[in-house]
Write a protein that holds these residues in place. Structure first.
Motif, mmCIF file in Angstrom:
data_model
loop_
_atom_site.group_PDB
_atom_site.id
_atom_site.type_symbol
_atom_site.label_atom_id
_atom_site.label_comp_id
_atom_site.label_asym_id
_atom_site.label_seq_id
_atom_site.Cartn_x
_atom_site.Cartn_y
_atom_site.Cartn_z
ATOM 1 N N LEU A 4 0.833 -1.211 0.000
ATOM 2 C CA LEU A 4 0.000 0.000 0.000
ATOM 3 C C LEU A 4 0.866 1.260 0.000
ATOM 4 O O LEU A 4 0.363 2.345 -0.248
ATOM 5 C CB LEU A 4 -0.948 0.005 1.203
ATOM 6 N N ARG A 39 0.120 9.660 1.850
ATOM 7 C CA ARG A 39 -0.547 8.368 1.795
ATOM 8 C C ARG A 39 -0.636 7.813 3.220
ATOM 9 O O ARG A 39 0.391 7.585 3.861
ATOM 10 C CB ARG A 39 0.214 7.426 0.880
ATOM 11 N N VAL A 61 -4.877 5.025 2.026
ATOM 12 C CA VAL A 61 -4.505 3.923 1.133
ATOM 13 C C VAL A 61 -5.037 2.584 1.624
ATOM 14 O O VAL A 61 -4.998 1.601 0.895
ATOM 15 C CB VAL A 61 -2.977 3.842 0.926
ATOM 16 N N TYR A 66 -11.973 0.988 0.590
ATOM 17 C CA TYR A 66 -10.570 0.969 0.991
ATOM 18 C C TYR A 66 -10.083 -0.476 1.133
ATOM 19 O O TYR A 66 -10.850 -1.357 1.537
ATOM 20 C CB TYR A 66 -10.391 1.691 2.336
#
Length: 172
Positions: free
Chosen positions: A47, A113, A142, A162
């Motif tokens: 991620l 992020r 993320v 998500y």
């Protein structure tokens, strides 16, 4: 490794009909704790977070070592009145009533992020609040990661937009 063997289940706590998942026994077992942090970090590495955001209470026990393993920064989301400086506050409703969380306004930078980490996913309300806070501060969520997930309570459904990762699942 079967992590369920290391998590104590306390029936009828904090109220009748609730089956509380107590991670204190898991944390006391260094081999299980290390395994879980490494495994959850491995599953989240793709991620590519810049920051891990976590609730300052129990989530910090999982989020802090994950931030260390992944080599990223850590942001805590606290209950009102625990942070100094300029804070952003958001109220939430959850399975036991309502609550509020705060984060320093400069903790999340626009475009960063962010991986939301907590020890437990139940109804998803705490994670939803964290997501909303991060996004309102300009961060990009993320994914979400949890040590434990109570699948029957539908929290994952609330986080369907998500990537959601959990290591241990219970029906209830």
């Amino acid at each position: 490794m079967n992590l369920k063997d290391k998590i104590r289940v306390v029936p009828d706590y904090p109220q009748e009909g609730i089956s509380y998942k107590d991670v204190s026994t898991f944390l006391r077992d260094s081999e299980s704790f290390r395994f879980a942090i490494q495994e959850l970090s491995r599953k989240c590495a793709n991620l590519r977070p810049d920051v891990i955001a976590t609730a300052k209470a129990r989530g910090l026990m999982i989020g802090a070592p994950m931030a260390y393993v992944l080599g990223v920064s850590l942001v805590t989301m606290s209950r009102p009145g625990q942070l100094a400086g300029d804070v952003f506050s958001l109220s939430q409703d959850h399975e036991f009533g309502s609550d509020a969380r705060e984060v320093n306004k400069d903790a999340i930078k626009p475009g960063e992020r962010v991986l939301i980490v907590d020890e437990l996913l139940a109804t998803g309300s705490t994670a939803q609040t964290a997501i909303k806070m991060v996004e309102e501060l300009g961060g990009i969520v993320v994914g979400t990661a949890f040590l434990i997930e109570i699948t029957e309570l539908g929290g994952r459904d609330k986080l369907k937009d998500y990537d959601t990762i959990s290591l241990v699942q219970y029906n209830y």
